[in-house]
Design a protein around this motif. Structure first.
Motif, short mmCIF file in Angstrom:
data_model
loop_
_atom_site.label_atom_id
_atom_site.label_comp_id
_atom_site.label_asym_id
_atom_site.label_seq_id
_atom_site.Cartn_x
_atom_site.Cartn_y
_atom_site.Cartn_z
N HIS A 151 44.95 30.61 34.86
CA HIS A 151 43.62 30.73 34.23
C HIS A 151 42.67 31.53 35.11
N VAL A 152 42.81 31.44 36.42
CA VAL A 152 41.99 32.26 37.32
C VAL A 152 42.27 33.74 37.10
N GLN A 156 39.67 36.58 35.79
CA GLN A 156 39.38 37.79 36.55
C GLN A 156 39.62 39.03 35.70
N ASN A 157 40.68 39.03 34.93
CA ASN A 157 40.98 40.17 34.06
C ASN A 157 39.89 40.35 33.00
N LEU A 187 42.11 42.31 41.99
CA LEU A 187 42.43 40.89 42.17
C LEU A 187 43.35 40.39 41.06
N SER A 188 43.11 40.85 39.84
CA SER A 188 43.94 40.43 38.72
C SER A 188 45.37 40.93 38.87
N PRO A 325 49.50 41.69 32.09
CA PRO A 325 48.28 40.87 32.15
C PRO A 325 48.05 40.05 30.90
N ASN A 326 48.61 40.46 29.77
CA ASN A 326 48.38 39.75 28.50
C ASN A 326 49.55 38.85 28.14
N SER A 327 50.46 38.65 29.07
CA SER A 327 51.62 37.79 28.78
C SER A 327 51.20 36.33 28.73
#
Length: 335
Positions: A151-152, A156-157, A187-188, A325-327
């Motif tokens: 979730h972090v 960030q994304n 960071l993401s 990132p969207n997985s």
């Protein structure tokens, strides 16, 4: 002659007494006669058997209470299945064995019976159960960390995308928004790599604790059951050896001796299986955890130190693939 009433047309009219109704009287001559309610029986009359069906359909003759019975050579019993005796014998043996084991377990708890103890093996089994509990706790905490960190990374994304969007709509703050957007994207990206490393760690610990160790625990349970059965038959054998030497006791002694030998062989085989499994499990556990703990240390240290190159090197070293990132997060089944 009375007047004709159409309402009575087609209905039976009771004329009283023993006379037949009009409607039945009119049709009696046209159809077959009514059967008599009873048949007269004389002293010399013999009533023959009547049948409810053929013997081919499994039906039996039904006899009246008079006359001589009819004999037949055809067996009327229902044939038994060929495996019925074996099944009943199996159920009988299972019931006896269950009773003996329950009695032995109860006597052991009450201190009225001796139990076979392998001190070294019992110590290894206790260590295995304690290790499984501790590894299950590590697995629970690692899953919680992975879920929170997922979730972090998602936050960030999303924050980086929001900064990037505001940079185009706020010319006076464009530079500041772009810098923060770039920081959040970095960071993401690094967070996704750490997240992949955490998922790999969780998967390996789960396999070790809930599959490899659980398989050894299942063998241990079989060994403990065989130990109780062995002690139960051993107690019966010791009792019969001191009992009076009657014919019945000699037969029971022979049967108990055979059962005791079978249980002893099963018990010794399972004890050997447990010893072998515990040995290989301990070696496998050390190898797996050395690799996983090194991965966990290097990945977490590189991420929080901001060392992107070290983090990428760690991912290549352990051949871990990074998801997009969207997985979606891993399901509880995959965990």
């Amino acid at each position: 002659m009375g007047d004709y009433d159409p309402a009575l047309d087609g209905e039976e009219v009771d004329l009283g007494g023993d006379e037949t109704p009009v409607h039945q009287a009119q049709t009696a001559g046209q159809g077959r006669p009514e059967p008599p309610n009873s048949l007269p029986l004389g002293d010399d009359d013999v009533v023959k058997p009547s049948w409810t069906g053929g013997l081919g359909q499994g039906c039996a003759p039904v006899f009246q209470p008079f006359g001589e019975p009819v004999s037949t050579n055809i067996p009327l019993k229902t044939p038994t299945s060929p495996g019925k005796g074996n099944k009943l014998e199996s159920i009988k043996n299972w019931t006896i064995s269950t009773y003996k084991c329950s009695k032995q377990s109860l006597y052991e708890k009450l201190g009225k019976s001796n139990r076979t103890v392998d001190v070294e093996l019992e110590s290894q089994i206790d260590t295995l159960r304690e290790t499984q509990r501790k590894y299950s706790n590590i697995l629970r905490l690692a899953r919680a960390l992975t879920s929170h960190f997922y979730h972090v990374v998602q936050t960030q994304n999303s924050l980086g995308e929001c900064f990037s969007d505001l940079a185009h709509k706020s010319p006076e703050l464009q530079e500041e928004f772009l810098n923060n957007a770039e920081t959040q994207r970095t960071l993401s990206k690094n967070g996704e790599q750490l997240l992949a490393a955490l998922n790999f760690f969780v998967s390996s610990v789960n396999t070790l604790a809930n599959k490899t160790m659980e398989d050894s625990i299942a063998t241990v349970k079989q060994y403990e059951t065989a130990r109780v059965e062995f002690d139960a038959y051993r107690g019966d054998l010791e009792y019969l050896n001191t009992a009076p030497k009657t014919e019945v006791n000699r037969m029971k002694l022979t049967e108990t001796q055979a059962s005791f030998n079978a249980k002893k062989s099963e018990f010794e085989k399972l004890r050997s299986d447990v010893q072998i499994k515990l040995k290989f499990l301990d070696e496998n556990r050390v190898k797996v955890m050395q690799k996983q703990l090194l991965l966990f240390h290097n990945a977490v240290s590189a991420y929080f130190a901001g060392n992107q190159s070290a983090l990428e090197s760690t991912m290549k070293q352990f051949a871990i693939k990074v998801k997009g990132p969207n997985s979606a997060p891993p399901s509880w089944i995959e965990k």
